[in-house]
Design an enzyme around this catalytic site. Sequence first.
Site, PDB file in Angstrom:
ATOM      1  N   GLU A   1     112.398  62.445  50.998  1.00 43.73           N
ATOM      2  CA  GLU A   1     113.680  61.599  51.700  1.00 43.73           C
ATOM      3  C   GLU A   1     112.817  60.396  51.772  1.00 43.73           C
ATOM      4  O   GLU A   1     111.875  60.192  52.594  1.00 43.73           O
ATOM      5  CB  GLU A   1     114.217  62.108  52.848  1.00 43.73           C
ATOM      6  CG  GLU A   1     115.634  61.576  53.033  1.00 43.73           C
ATOM      7  CD  GLU A   1     115.594  60.372  53.946  1.00 43.73           C
ATOM      8  OE1 GLU A   1     115.593  59.139  53.425  1.00 43.73           O
ATOM      9  OE2 GLU A   1     115.448  60.470  55.149  1.00 43.73           O
TER      10      GLU A   1
ATOM     11  N   CYS B   1     116.027  54.220  56.872  1.00 44.90           N
ATOM     12  CA  CYS B   1     116.201  54.182  55.367  1.00 44.90           C
ATOM     13  C   CYS B   1     117.638  53.975  55.208  1.00 44.90           C
ATOM     14  O   CYS B   1     117.808  53.451  53.904  1.00 44.90           O
ATOM     15  CB  CYS B   1     115.552  55.476  55.015  1.00 44.90           C
ATOM     16  SG  CYS B   1     116.138  56.982  55.799  1.00 44.90           S
TER      17      CYS B   1
ATOM     18  N   LYS C   1     103.379  67.895  60.043  1.00 45.02           N
ATOM     19  CA  LYS C   1     102.264  66.806  60.368  1.00 45.02           C
ATOM     20  C   LYS C   1     103.320  65.880  60.676  1.00 45.02           C
ATOM     21  O   LYS C   1     103.976  65.231  59.828  1.00 45.02           O
ATOM     22  CB  LYS C   1     101.563  66.577  59.380  1.00 45.02           C
ATOM     23  CG  LYS C   1     100.355  65.470  59.677  1.00 45.02           C
ATOM     24  CD  LYS C   1      99.712  64.568  58.609  1.00 45.02           C
ATOM     25  CE  LYS C   1     100.559  63.495  58.545  1.00 45.02           C
ATOM     26  NZ  LYS C   1     101.093  62.645  59.726  1.00 45.02           N
TER      27      LYS C   1
ATOM     28  N   GLU D   1     112.423  46.885  50.812  1.00 41.84           N
ATOM     29  CA  GLU D   1     112.820  47.310  51.811  1.00 41.84           C
ATOM     30  C   GLU D   1     112.399  46.414  53.077  1.00 41.84           C
ATOM     31  O   GLU D   1     111.209  46.124  53.308  1.00 41.84           O
ATOM     32  CB  GLU D   1     112.473  48.647  52.076  1.00 41.84           C
ATOM     33  CG  GLU D   1     113.336  49.447  52.759  1.00 41.84           C
ATOM     34  CD  GLU D   1     112.681  51.013  53.072  1.00 41.84           C
ATOM     35  OE1 GLU D   1     113.811  51.884  53.496  1.00 41.84           O
ATOM     36  OE2 GLU D   1     111.690  51.298  52.873  1.00 41.84           O
TER      37      GLU D   1
HETATM   38  P1  ADP Z   1     105.665  54.176  56.776  1.00 42.01           P
HETATM   39  O1  ADP Z   1     104.894  53.072  55.924  1.00 42.01           O
HETATM   40  O2  ADP Z   1     107.163  53.995  57.127  1.00 42.01           O
HETATM   41  O3  ADP Z   1     104.801  54.602  57.820  1.00 42.01           O
HETATM   42  P2  ADP Z   1     104.590  56.359  55.291  1.00 42.01           P
HETATM   43  O4  ADP Z   1     105.186  57.007  54.098  1.00 42.01           O
HETATM   44  O5  ADP Z   1     103.249  55.814  55.515  1.00 42.01           O
HETATM   45  O6  ADP Z   1     105.646  55.561  56.000  1.00 42.01           O
HETATM   46  O7  ADP Z   1     104.680  57.575  56.522  1.00 42.01           O
HETATM   47  C1  ADP Z   1     105.522  58.614  56.628  1.00 42.01           C
HETATM   48  C2  ADP Z   1     104.570  59.882  56.825  1.00 42.01           C
HETATM   49  O8  ADP Z   1     103.761  60.042  55.831  1.00 42.01           O
HETATM   50  C3  ADP Z   1     103.877  59.879  58.080  1.00 42.01           C
HETATM   51  O9  ADP Z   1     103.691  61.169  58.839  1.00 42.01           O
HETATM   52  C4  ADP Z   1     102.374  59.425  57.326  1.00 42.01           C
HETATM   53  O10 ADP Z   1     101.412  60.009  58.124  1.00 42.01           O
HETATM   54  C5  ADP Z   1     102.321  60.188  56.258  1.00 42.01           C
HETATM   55  N1  ADP Z   1     101.479  59.849  55.115  1.00 42.01           N
HETATM   56  C6  ADP Z   1     101.085  58.520  55.006  1.00 42.01           C
HETATM   57  N2  ADP Z   1     100.290  58.468  53.907  1.00 42.01           N
HETATM   58  C7  ADP Z   1      99.930  59.857  53.530  1.00 42.01           C
HETATM   59  C8  ADP Z   1      99.108  60.392  52.869  1.00 42.01           C
HETATM   60  N3  ADP Z   1      98.196  59.735  52.000  1.00 42.01           N
HETATM   61  N4  ADP Z   1      99.105  61.888  52.650  1.00 42.01           N
HETATM   62  C9  ADP Z   1     100.201  62.513  53.584  1.00 42.01           C
HETATM   63  N5  ADP Z   1     100.989  61.983  54.281  1.00 42.01           N
HETATM   64  C10 ADP Z   1     100.669  60.673  54.382  1.00 42.01           C
END
Ligand code: ADP
Length: 475
Positions: free
Chosen positions: A244, A278, A168, A379
């Site tokens: 990561e 990061c 995903k 960050e």
């Molecule tokens: P950022 O804040 O840098 O966008 P995220 O951790 O929100 O970082 O996003 C990184 C990845 O995690 C993306 O693919 C996002 O869709 C996914 N993501 C965010 N929230 C969830 C969740 N609740 N469950 C699974 N994947 C998630």
Amino acid sequence: MFIAGEWAQAASGQSFDVFNPATGEKIGAVADGGREDAARAIAAARDALAGWSAATAYRRADLLSKAYEIMVARKEDLARQMTVEQGKPLRMARTEVQYGADFLLWYAEEAKRVRGETLPSSRPDQRFLVLRQPVGVVAAITPWNYPVSMLTRKLAPALAAGCTVVLKPAEATPLCAVKMFEILEEAGFPAGTVNLVTAADPAPIGAEFTENPAVAKITFTGSTAVGKMLAEGAARRMKRISCELGGHAPFLVLEDADPVHAAKGAAAVKFLNTGQACISPNRIYVHRRLMDPFLETLEARVTRLRGGNGLEDGVGVGPLINDAALAKVDRQVKDAVGKGARLVCGGHRLMEDGLDRGHFYAPTVLAEVTPEMTIYREETFGPVAAVIPFEDEDAALAMANDTDYGLAAYVYTPSIARAFRMMEGLNFGIVGINDINPTAAAAPFGGMKESGLGREGGHEGIAEYLETKLVGLSV
Ligand code: ADP
């Protein structure tokens, strides 16, 4: 989406739009998958697992090499897609495509080097064998900041190990993922070995990944908050997980360093990808004696960086990914200045020449940053260099380690003794000594503390997808 070897729409029939962060224009739309689609993709990966894990390592290597060749041949197309979807300057996008392709080639080679062991037994009639086998179905979640290389960094070792994958991508950059899956399809991976689920709302997909018993392993790159949530979910079923996560890299310029050389390095690495990395330096510690020449060079370099659309020649920094990212950077800068930091340059949105339509922030340098400021701990993920003076080296090392993160750290010094003291004393998974690019497909990348679990790249990277099985044999 790409499920069981077929391009597919979402079960709901819904799609969502994708925008260019430099112009605000819509550039495409993709399927808006839900939990049902994730379950279907996992079932496809489960069905393909027996066949793929039984394929010889040579066959797996061959398909990964084909994917490498197609990817390199499509470098320009992928790079342009990345620039319009994610914003980084085209030159940087090309570099990322090559870096991403390197993982395919490296793991094509590593596939053939998965070794087991035989061990001596204390019983004359016993033999021990240690087998390395694929963990099973892998669910991967990737971020938007490196929308091509973060995919291959997970897909290549998983496929090399004999695992099948459901991926995903981030909702901001699904079009790069679609292009990557077109390459995998063309390379000839059997149906179900690689599956793509796109979604505007990641939460239901994440829930399916953690709860579906067919998923053996989760691999995630993204924020620490989401990583912890996924790790909690994985723990409920004792699934393997690699993460990561965020970082807060210190960048130490020691008393004997060349301040001009160090400032050039800081300017180059801090503003890469508009600071949205990061491993981007977040706290730049400079010995007070070197502060004036360091800041002078840094300011000169930073004010030369042109913000703009990454497709244009001469653009050094692209936009931030969205409004929320812009607001966060602006809030951190205002907080720092309000608490006494000195604004050397930047410190505002870029609005001229149509840049107001995108999410642009001027490359910024803050001097005299202190631990009371938000930017010192949170960050940044934006184009802001926070510079902190120090006088005592041991105190600087302690300050560098005083963070919940532990991903990357950088040190400038010509002294080998100092370099060793620092590389051994820094609690970070990656240390650059007079070096601002300590990454490669062949090198293990990953963090300590709240920056994550596990390593990607190198021979460590494939181990994350292998299970160890001990066999005792009476003869
Ligand atoms: P950022 O804040 O840098 O966008 P995220 O951790 O929100 O970082 O996003 C990184 C990845 O995690 C993306 O693919 C996002 O869709 C996914 N993501 C965010 N929230 C969830 C969740 N609740 N469950 C699974 N994947 C998630």
